[in-house]
Design a protein around this motif. Sequence first.
Motif, PDB file in Angstrom:
ATOM      1  N   LEU A  18      15.942  76.639  24.143  1.00  0.00           N
ATOM      2  CA  LEU A  18      15.913  77.957  24.765  1.00  0.00           C
ATOM      3  C   LEU A  18      16.270  77.921  26.243  1.00  0.00           C
ATOM      4  CD1 LEU A  18      12.607  79.408  23.255  1.00  0.00           C
ATOM      5  CD2 LEU A  18      14.925  79.569  22.374  1.00  0.00           C
ATOM      6  N   THR A  19      16.953  78.988  26.667  1.00  0.00           N
ATOM      7  CA  THR A  19      17.157  79.263  28.089  1.00  0.00           C
ATOM      8  C   THR A  19      16.357  80.525  28.406  1.00  0.00           C
ATOM      9  OG1 THR A  19      19.378  78.310  28.051  1.00  0.00           O
ATOM     10  CG2 THR A  19      18.837  79.804  29.865  1.00  0.00           C
ATOM     11  N   PHE A  20      15.516  80.414  29.418  1.00  0.00           N
ATOM     12  CA  PHE A  20      14.587  81.498  29.731  1.00  0.00           C
ATOM     13  C   PHE A  20      15.056  82.314  30.933  1.00  0.00           C
ATOM     14  CE2 PHE A  20      10.799  80.942  27.141  1.00  0.00           C
ATOM     15  CZ  PHE A  20      11.002  79.678  26.609  1.00  0.00           C
ATOM     16  N   GLY A  21      14.672  83.593  30.913  1.00  0.00           N
ATOM     17  CA  GLY A  21      14.786  84.400  32.114  1.00  0.00           C
ATOM     18  C   GLY A  21      13.653  84.071  33.070  1.00  0.00           C
ATOM     19  N   LYS A  22      13.681  84.692  34.243  1.00  0.00           N
ATOM     20  CA  LYS A  22      12.698  84.374  35.274  1.00  0.00           C
ATOM     21  C   LYS A  22      11.343  85.013  35.016  1.00  0.00           C
ATOM     22  CE  LYS A  22      15.970  83.524  39.012  1.00  0.00           C
ATOM     23  NZ  LYS A  22      15.709  82.076  39.018  1.00  0.00           N
ATOM     24  N   GLY A  23      11.277  85.907  34.045  1.00  0.00           N
ATOM     25  CA  GLY A  23       9.999  86.515  33.706  1.00  0.00           C
ATOM     26  C   GLY A  23       9.767  87.844  34.394  1.00  0.00           C
ATOM     27  N   THR A  24       8.987  88.685  33.740  1.00  0.00           N
ATOM     28  CA  THR A  24       8.565  89.970  34.306  1.00  0.00           C
ATOM     29  C   THR A  24       7.064  90.073  34.169  1.00  0.00           C
ATOM     30  OG1 THR A  24      10.636  91.081  33.716  1.00  0.00           O
ATOM     31  CG2 THR A  24       8.715  92.476  34.130  1.00  0.00           C
ATOM     32  N   LEU A  25       6.414  90.281  35.282  1.00  0.00           N
ATOM     33  CA  LEU A  25       4.963  90.445  35.277  1.00  0.00           C
ATOM     34  C   LEU A  25       4.648  91.912  35.030  1.00  0.00           C
ATOM     35  CD1 LEU A  25       2.144  89.236  35.744  1.00  0.00           C
ATOM     36  CD2 LEU A  25       2.401  89.862  38.161  1.00  0.00           C
ATOM     37  N   LEU A  26       3.934  92.168  33.963  1.00  0.00           N
ATOM     38  CA  LEU A  26       3.535  93.538  33.621  1.00  0.00           C
ATOM     39  C   LEU A  26       2.089  93.754  34.041  1.00  0.00           C
ATOM     40  CD1 LEU A  26       4.051  96.261  32.123  1.00  0.00           C
ATOM     41  CD2 LEU A  26       3.125  95.148  30.079  1.00  0.00           C
TER      42      LEU A  26
END
Lengths: 114, 117
Positions: free
Chosen positions: B105-113
């Motif tokens: 997998l290649t991940f995005g940087k993430g989103t904090l909800l």
Amino acid sequence: SAVISQKPSRDICQRGTSLTIQCQVDSQVTMMFWYRQQPGQSLTLIATANQGSEATYESGFVIDKFPISRPNLTFSTLTVSNMSPEDSSIYLCSAGGGTRNTIYFGEGSWLTVV
Amino acid sequence: AQSVTQLGSHVSVSEGALVLLRCNYSSSVPPYLFWYVQYPNQGLQLLLKYTSAATLVKGINGFEAEFKKSETSFHLTKPSAHMSDAAEYFCAVSDRGGGGSNYKLTFGKGTLLTVNP
């Protein structure tokens, strides 16, 4: 029961020492991987753990720093060598393929280097 | 090469409001797409995945995502946010190649909800 278990779950390590993290999968899988998640960052792939042969490392990661073993289809280890504070991260094992037709992640090993 | 862009490192909604987390991908081959959630001090949990069946994918905890090839997007939605949804969300992509690369997998940087009462 957990699909993947990692040990240790957390550790505080002295600078210059090495630590080996273990990853055990509850069934045979074809693929195992190791990721690093630095504080506040996303996951970065370190390497693919190949059964019975040398791991395949991603750009920026080398075997001398992160030696990996995979003696069978359900077990792998990652060693973080000669640690420095910059190695403080979560190290995650993932696995998939074989009887597990999806990708699973372990809970992670949270390392702090002081 | 593959990449993932998550628009918005931090999204804040009120409890009961719509949740929309954006993910765009880049891939030279048809992708598999994933959303993972990471609760504070915990590991990753798979929310849902797209593997070329239905383009609207339903996951756990009331989340769903729609694969739109023309927009190279895989946005995550939930009609009504709950306090327990507060977490970091990661979008990831893999290819459909052989040799096990579809599990890499290649991940995005993430989103904090964050969910406000």
